[in-house]
Design a protein around this motif. Sequence first.
Motif, PDB file in Angstrom:
ATOM      1  N   ARG A 235       0.736  -1.047   0.058  1.00 54.14           N
ATOM      2  CA  ARG A 235       0.096   0.118  -0.111  1.00 54.14           C
ATOM      3  C   ARG A 235       0.900   1.230  -0.076  1.00 54.14           C
ATOM      4  O   ARG A 235       0.591   2.241  -0.830  1.00 54.14           O
ATOM      5  CB  ARG A 235      -0.943   0.113   1.174  1.00 54.14           C
ATOM      6  N   SER A 236       1.875   1.240   0.958  1.00 54.99           N
ATOM      7  CA  SER A 236       2.689   2.366   0.931  1.00 54.99           C
ATOM      8  C   SER A 236       3.574   2.680  -0.482  1.00 54.99           C
ATOM      9  O   SER A 236       3.632   3.878  -0.818  1.00 54.99           O
ATOM     10  CB  SER A 236       3.861   2.210   1.950  1.00 54.99           C
ATOM     11  N   PHE A 237       3.888   1.465  -1.192  1.00 59.21           N
ATOM     12  CA  PHE A 237       4.587   1.529  -2.433  1.00 59.21           C
ATOM     13  C   PHE A 237       3.720   2.238  -3.554  1.00 59.21           C
ATOM     14  O   PHE A 237       4.144   3.046  -4.290  1.00 59.21           O
ATOM     15  CB  PHE A 237       5.287   0.105  -2.674  1.00 59.21           C
ATOM     16  N   ARG A 238       2.572   1.761  -3.286  1.00 61.91           N
ATOM     17  CA  ARG A 238       1.507   2.318  -4.365  1.00 61.91           C
ATOM     18  C   ARG A 238       1.109   3.416  -4.076  1.00 61.91           C
ATOM     19  O   ARG A 238       1.161   4.315  -5.137  1.00 61.91           O
ATOM     20  CB  ARG A 238      -0.021   1.302  -4.202  1.00 61.91           C
ATOM     21  N   ASP A 239       1.066   3.726  -2.711  1.00 60.01           N
ATOM     22  CA  ASP A 239       0.598   5.486  -2.703  1.00 60.01           C
ATOM     23  C   ASP A 239       2.089   6.162  -2.881  1.00 60.01           C
ATOM     24  O   ASP A 239       1.742   7.368  -3.511  1.00 60.01           O
ATOM     25  CB  ASP A 239       0.723   5.644  -1.056  1.00 60.01           C
ATOM     26  N   ALA A 240       3.256   5.847  -2.819  1.00 60.40           N
ATOM     27  CA  ALA A 240       4.250   6.664  -3.051  1.00 60.40           C
ATOM     28  C   ALA A 240       4.317   6.985  -4.778  1.00 60.40           C
ATOM     29  O   ALA A 240       4.632   8.033  -5.261  1.00 60.40           O
ATOM     30  CB  ALA A 240       5.504   6.138  -2.816  1.00 60.40           C
TER      31      ALA A 240
ATOM     32  N   PHE B  45      -3.976  10.522 -14.358  1.00 59.21           N
ATOM     33  CA  PHE B  45      -4.122  10.107 -13.244  1.00 59.21           C
ATOM     34  C   PHE B  45      -3.051  10.246 -12.167  1.00 59.21           C
ATOM     35  O   PHE B  45      -1.954  10.324 -12.105  1.00 59.21           O
ATOM     36  CB  PHE B  45      -4.097   8.437 -13.325  1.00 59.21           C
ATOM     37  N   PHE B  46      -3.586  10.712 -10.806  1.00 59.28           N
ATOM     38  CA  PHE B  46      -2.787  11.093  -9.897  1.00 59.28           C
ATOM     39  C   PHE B  46      -3.358  10.905  -8.541  1.00 59.28           C
ATOM     40  O   PHE B  46      -4.403  11.160  -8.402  1.00 59.28           O
ATOM     41  CB  PHE B  46      -2.265  12.636 -10.105  1.00 59.28           C
ATOM     42  N   ALA B  47      -2.598  10.196  -7.583  1.00 61.71           N
ATOM     43  CA  ALA B  47      -2.736  10.006  -6.171  1.00 61.71           C
ATOM     44  C   ALA B  47      -4.310   9.114  -6.235  1.00 61.71           C
ATOM     45  O   ALA B  47      -4.993   9.412  -5.324  1.00 61.71           O
ATOM     46  CB  ALA B  47      -3.126  11.146  -5.318  1.00 61.71           C
ATOM     47  N   GLY B  48      -4.430   8.302  -6.905  1.00 61.94           N
ATOM     48  CA  GLY B  48      -5.476   7.531  -7.174  1.00 61.94           C
ATOM     49  C   GLY B  48      -6.721   7.912  -7.562  1.00 61.94           C
ATOM     50  O   GLY B  48      -7.909   7.552  -7.534  1.00 61.94           O
ATOM     51  N   ALA B  49      -6.767   9.165  -8.277  1.00 59.72           N
ATOM     52  CA  ALA B  49      -7.992   9.730  -8.800  1.00 59.72           C
ATOM     53  C   ALA B  49      -7.800  10.314 -10.219  1.00 59.72           C
ATOM     54  O   ALA B  49      -6.508  10.632 -10.526  1.00 59.72           O
ATOM     55  CB  ALA B  49      -8.505  10.680  -8.027  1.00 59.72           C
ATOM     56  N   PHE B  50      -8.767  10.350 -11.303  1.00 58.60           N
ATOM     57  CA  PHE B  50      -8.574  11.225 -12.365  1.00 58.60           C
ATOM     58  C   PHE B  50      -8.242  12.594 -12.212  1.00 58.60           C
ATOM     59  O   PHE B  50      -9.074  13.133 -11.129  1.00 58.60           O
ATOM     60  CB  PHE B  50      -9.584  10.760 -13.255  1.00 58.60           C
ATOM     61  N   ARG B  51      -7.452  13.352 -12.805  1.00 54.76           N
ATOM     62  CA  ARG B  51      -7.284  14.745 -12.722  1.00 54.76           C
ATOM     63  C   ARG B  51      -7.451  15.551 -13.957  1.00 54.76           C
ATOM     64  O   ARG B  51      -7.370  14.868 -15.062  1.00 54.76           O
ATOM     65  CB  ARG B  51      -5.953  15.103 -12.010  1.00 54.76           C
ATOM     66  N   ALA B  52      -7.420  16.739 -14.029  1.00 57.68           N
ATOM     67  CA  ALA B  52      -7.427  17.693 -14.930  1.00 57.68           C
ATOM     68  C   ALA B  52      -6.210  18.525 -15.058  1.00 57.68           C
ATOM     69  O   ALA B  52      -5.635  18.797 -13.956  1.00 57.68           O
ATOM     70  CB  ALA B  52      -8.479  18.477 -15.130  1.00 57.68           C
ATOM     71  N   LEU B  53      -5.613  18.886 -16.221  1.00 60.45           N
ATOM     72  CA  LEU B  53      -4.591  19.893 -16.281  1.00 60.45           C
ATOM     73  C   LEU B  53      -5.090  21.331 -15.776  1.00 60.45           C
ATOM     74  O   LEU B  53      -6.350  21.696 -15.964  1.00 60.45           O
ATOM     75  CB  LEU B  53      -4.198  20.083 -17.738  1.00 60.45           C
ATOM     76  N   VAL B  54      -4.135  21.875 -15.176  1.00 54.89           N
ATOM     77  CA  VAL B  54      -4.243  23.321 -14.780  1.00 54.89           C
ATOM     78  C   VAL B  54      -3.512  24.190 -15.726  1.00 54.89           C
ATOM     79  O   VAL B  54      -2.062  23.851 -15.671  1.00 54.89           O
ATOM     80  CB  VAL B  54      -4.158  23.729 -13.341  1.00 54.89           C
ATOM     81  N   PRO B  55      -3.639  25.258 -16.404  1.00 53.02           N
ATOM     82  CA  PRO B  55      -2.825  26.099 -17.197  1.00 53.02           C
ATOM     83  C   PRO B  55      -1.555  26.479 -16.300  1.00 53.02           C
ATOM     84  O   PRO B  55      -1.631  26.703 -15.198  1.00 53.02           O
ATOM     85  CB  PRO B  55      -3.684  27.261 -17.482  1.00 53.02           C
ATOM     86  N   ALA B  56      -0.637  26.385 -16.819  1.00 53.76           N
ATOM     87  CA  ALA B  56       0.788  26.894 -15.964  1.00 53.76           C
ATOM     88  C   ALA B  56       0.804  28.393 -16.059  1.00 53.76           C
ATOM     89  O   ALA B  56       0.301  29.106 -16.745  1.00 53.76           O
ATOM     90  CB  ALA B  56       2.078  26.309 -16.878  1.00 53.76           C
TER      91      ALA B  56
END
Length: 174
Positions: free
Chosen positions: A16-21, A158-169
């Motif tokens: 679990r820790s390995f997956r989370d990292a 995909f980040f930290a176990g969830a789908f995410r969207a880009l944020v403009p830089a």
Amino acid sequence: MALPAPSPAAAAPDARSFRDALGRFATGVAFITAAPDGELAGLIVNSLTSVSLEPPLISFCPSRSSLTWSRMRRARRFGVNLLGEEHERFAACATPAGADRFADLDWELGQGGVPLVTDALATLECEIVAEHPTGDHWIVVGRADSLRIAPIKDPLIFFAGAFRALVPARDLCG
């Protein structure tokens, strides 16, 4: 100069820790497709990576316990469909084992007979050139023999176990 004595090996991290990292490493999301014996099959993965430009090789890592991959590999050819932000609902519904991974999905057969998502950010048709059993997954290497690139749209992340969207830089230099 003498080298220090080796210290005892540290205990391996728990799964679990390995997956989370590793979940702290943002990835894209791809739909790997094939048509073994004419039947549609597919897997959602975030382990896709480029391996070589000459020849054009990619790899991804399906679970060694995946019944879907055990069927798909018989085709010896597969498609890579890079998913955009608009595919989030599809990816969430297609991920669980036993899901109908082609429900409500627009697709067509590519030149090599591989099912390809019509509105993917990019698609590649590949031939399996190697499979390596490693830990509880396979490392599958495929050679791309055709591809299609769509106009740029936001990718599915995909980040930290969830789908995410880009944020403009933000402008860092201005």
